[in-house]
Design a protein around this motif. Sequence first.
Motif, PDB file in Angstrom:
ATOM      1  N   SER A   6       0.993  -1.612   0.082  1.00  0.00           N
ATOM      2  CA  SER A   6       1.529  -0.491   0.851  1.00  0.00           C
ATOM      3  C   SER A   6       1.291  -0.624   2.346  1.00  0.00           C
ATOM      4  CB  SER A   6       0.913   0.826   0.364  1.00  0.00           C
ATOM      5  OG  SER A   6      -0.494   0.830   0.591  1.00  0.00           O
ATOM      6  N   GLU A   7       0.386  -1.540   2.744  1.00  0.00           N
ATOM      7  CA  GLU A   7       0.064  -1.712   4.158  1.00  0.00           C
ATOM      8  C   GLU A   7       0.880  -2.825   4.816  1.00  0.00           C
ATOM      9  OE1 GLU A   7      -4.600  -0.584   4.477  1.00  0.00           O
ATOM     10  OE2 GLU A   7      -4.158  -2.446   3.409  1.00  0.00           O
ATOM     11  N   LYS A   8       1.690  -3.505   4.027  1.00  0.00           N
ATOM     12  CA  LYS A   8       2.386  -4.683   4.542  1.00  0.00           C
ATOM     13  C   LYS A   8       3.697  -4.348   5.236  1.00  0.00           C
ATOM     14  CE  LYS A   8       3.444  -9.416   3.045  1.00  0.00           C
ATOM     15  NZ  LYS A   8       3.492 -10.334   1.893  1.00  0.00           N
ATOM     16  N   HIS A   9       4.461  -3.402   4.664  1.00  0.00           N
ATOM     17  CA  HIS A   9       5.811  -3.179   5.201  1.00  0.00           C
ATOM     18  C   HIS A   9       5.849  -2.642   6.622  1.00  0.00           C
ATOM     19  CE1 HIS A   9       6.185   1.227   4.987  1.00  0.00           C
ATOM     20  NE2 HIS A   9       5.524   1.188   3.857  1.00  0.00           N
ATOM     21  N   PRO A  10       4.865  -1.837   7.098  1.00  0.00           N
ATOM     22  CA  PRO A  10       4.975  -1.368   8.489  1.00  0.00           C
ATOM     23  C   PRO A  10       5.058  -2.493   9.519  1.00  0.00           C
ATOM     24  CG  PRO A  10       3.368  -0.049   7.307  1.00  0.00           C
ATOM     25  CD  PRO A  10       3.718  -1.197   6.410  1.00  0.00           C
ATOM     26  N   HIS A  11       4.529  -3.675   9.177  1.00  0.00           N
ATOM     27  CA  HIS A  11       4.593  -4.804  10.096  1.00  0.00           C
ATOM     28  C   HIS A  11       6.023  -5.350  10.229  1.00  0.00           C
ATOM     29  CE1 HIS A  11       0.177  -5.201  10.411  1.00  0.00           C
ATOM     30  NE2 HIS A  11       0.174  -4.817   9.143  1.00  0.00           N
ATOM     31  N   HIS A  35       7.916   7.356   1.501  1.00  0.00           N
ATOM     32  CA  HIS A  35       7.943   6.829   2.863  1.00  0.00           C
ATOM     33  C   HIS A  35       9.390   6.547   3.258  1.00  0.00           C
ATOM     34  CE1 HIS A  35       8.102   3.223   0.355  1.00  0.00           C
ATOM     35  NE2 HIS A  35       8.556   2.552   1.405  1.00  0.00           N
ATOM     36  N   THR A  36       9.594   6.167   4.516  1.00  0.00           N
ATOM     37  CA  THR A  36      10.916   5.805   5.015  1.00  0.00           C
ATOM     38  C   THR A  36      10.804   4.532   5.850  1.00  0.00           C
ATOM     39  OG1 THR A  36      10.707   7.056   7.070  1.00  0.00           O
ATOM     40  CG2 THR A  36      11.605   8.234   5.166  1.00  0.00           C
ATOM     41  N   HIS A  37      11.980   3.952   6.161  1.00  0.00           N
ATOM     42  CA  HIS A  37      12.060   2.811   7.070  1.00  0.00           C
ATOM     43  C   HIS A  37      13.127   3.104   8.132  1.00  0.00           C
ATOM     44  CE1 HIS A  37       9.691   0.304   4.317  1.00  0.00           C
ATOM     45  NE2 HIS A  37      10.437   0.804   3.345  1.00  0.00           N
ATOM     46  N   PRO A  38      12.918   2.636   9.350  1.00  0.00           N
ATOM     47  CA  PRO A  38      13.952   2.833  10.379  1.00  0.00           C
ATOM     48  C   PRO A  38      15.169   1.944  10.168  1.00  0.00           C
ATOM     49  CG  PRO A  38      12.147   1.523  11.262  1.00  0.00           C
ATOM     50  CD  PRO A  38      11.715   1.979   9.901  1.00  0.00           C
ATOM     51  N   ARG A  72      16.107   5.375   6.953  1.00  0.00           N
ATOM     52  CA  ARG A  72      15.445   6.691   6.970  1.00  0.00           C
ATOM     53  C   ARG A  72      15.630   7.485   5.677  1.00  0.00           C
ATOM     54  NH1 ARG A  72      17.769   5.532  11.669  1.00  0.00           N
ATOM     55  NH2 ARG A  72      16.395   5.210  13.483  1.00  0.00           N
ATOM     56  N   LEU A  73      16.033   6.834   4.608  1.00  0.00           N
ATOM     57  CA  LEU A  73      16.107   7.521   3.318  1.00  0.00           C
ATOM     58  C   LEU A  73      14.700   7.584   2.722  1.00  0.00           C
ATOM     59  CD1 LEU A  73      17.754   8.777   1.009  1.00  0.00           C
ATOM     60  CD2 LEU A  73      17.986   6.474   0.051  1.00  0.00           C
ATOM     61  N   ARG A  74      14.192   8.785   2.514  1.00  0.00           N
ATOM     62  CA  ARG A  74      12.840   8.946   1.972  1.00  0.00           C
ATOM     63  C   ARG A  74      12.840   8.526   0.504  1.00  0.00           C
ATOM     64  NH1 ARG A  74       8.839  13.188   0.410  1.00  0.00           N
ATOM     65  NH2 ARG A  74      10.587  14.275  -0.555  1.00  0.00           N
ATOM     66  N   HIS A  75      11.876   7.677   0.128  1.00  0.00           N
ATOM     67  CA  HIS A  75      11.873   7.136  -1.224  1.00  0.00           C
ATOM     68  C   HIS A  75      10.466   6.806  -1.703  1.00  0.00           C
ATOM     69  CE1 HIS A  75      12.109   3.639   1.487  1.00  0.00           C
ATOM     70  NE2 HIS A  75      11.501   2.943   0.532  1.00  0.00           N
ATOM     71  N   ASN A  76      10.353   6.704  -3.028  1.00  0.00           N
ATOM     72  CA  ASN A  76       9.118   6.299  -3.686  1.00  0.00           C
ATOM     73  C   ASN A  76       9.492   5.337  -4.800  1.00  0.00           C
ATOM     74  OD1 ASN A  76       6.314   6.337  -4.525  1.00  0.00           O
ATOM     75  ND2 ASN A  76       6.940   7.687  -6.199  1.00  0.00           N
ATOM     76  N   VAL A  77       8.822   4.176  -4.858  1.00  0.00           N
ATOM     77  CA  VAL A  77       9.138   3.140  -5.842  1.00  0.00           C
ATOM     78  C   VAL A  77       7.983   3.041  -6.834  1.00  0.00           C
ATOM     79  CG1 VAL A  77       9.812   0.741  -6.218  1.00  0.00           C
ATOM     80  CG2 VAL A  77      10.394   1.885  -4.057  1.00  0.00           C
ATOM     81  N   THR A  78       8.277   3.194  -8.132  1.00  0.00           N
ATOM     82  CA  THR A  78       7.274   3.069  -9.187  1.00  0.00           C
ATOM     83  C   THR A  78       7.565   1.814  -9.997  1.00  0.00           C
ATOM     84  OG1 THR A  78       7.048   5.476  -9.300  1.00  0.00           O
ATOM     85  CG2 THR A  78       6.222   4.214 -11.169  1.00  0.00           C
TER      86      THR A  78
END
Length: 257
Positions: A6-11, A35-38, A72-78
């Motif tokens: 979970s700490e990898k994608h912000p980079h 979370h979301t992504h730009p 920016r689509l808010r999502h959660n992956v299980t």
Amino acid sequence: MALHPSEKHPHFDHLPRPLVVMENRWPAGTSTGWHTHPTGQLLYATEGVMLVNTDAGSWVVTPNRALWMLPRLRHNVTMSGDVLIRTAYIDVAKVPTLPLASCVMNVSPLLRELLVEAVRISPSEEPQGRDARLIDLLLDEIRMSPVLPLHLPMPDEGRLRKLCRALSDNPAADNSAAEWATSIGVGERTLHRMFVKETGMTFATWREQARLLHALQRIANGDKIIDVALDCGYASPSAFAAMFKRHFGVTPTRFFI
């Protein structure tokens, strides 16, 4: 010490390149958290199955399939099983003619290998030569990949949303549309109008889609087709297989091949 997944994608979220690809491994049963992504995101697992919940609805993403999500689509992956993800982050402002809506795409053998190979390209350097051509081809393959009907839209209206959650939680429920309408205090005709307005689907189509997505998760986990069919409300495995083939063009046993 290795980063938690979970700490990898912000980079990768704010890199200047129009496309970068990241690899991440998640253990069975874990989830990313909301979370979301730009950027736009192409989410692909070479191993395991992902259940992706978003503010726009839910998708089941199986091997040989990828999910395209808008920025920016808010999502959660299980994760269902151990999941090895290759994620392409794409700046849609710099890359034209990508899908205008979030969707599940078929992943051809070529697209799979391009995603796997693109992981090794440095995310911080401008690609040259072969690497640049590989990325161009990767984008071309994404653009031409066929879209698959693996989306379950969720309504905004509160009563209908509650009903849809109940249908998703118990796909074998055989209550009629009239009975479901009574449960939320509306008439049957009103229920049908609400479904089309809120989801773009009829009540019957939405329920069938919910059963399909539930079935895909169960099949991916190795459950027997007969158990999946009965637990999804079908009278027999053959009835379930006929519905599945009508929807996807292949039988349940061949879907993951």
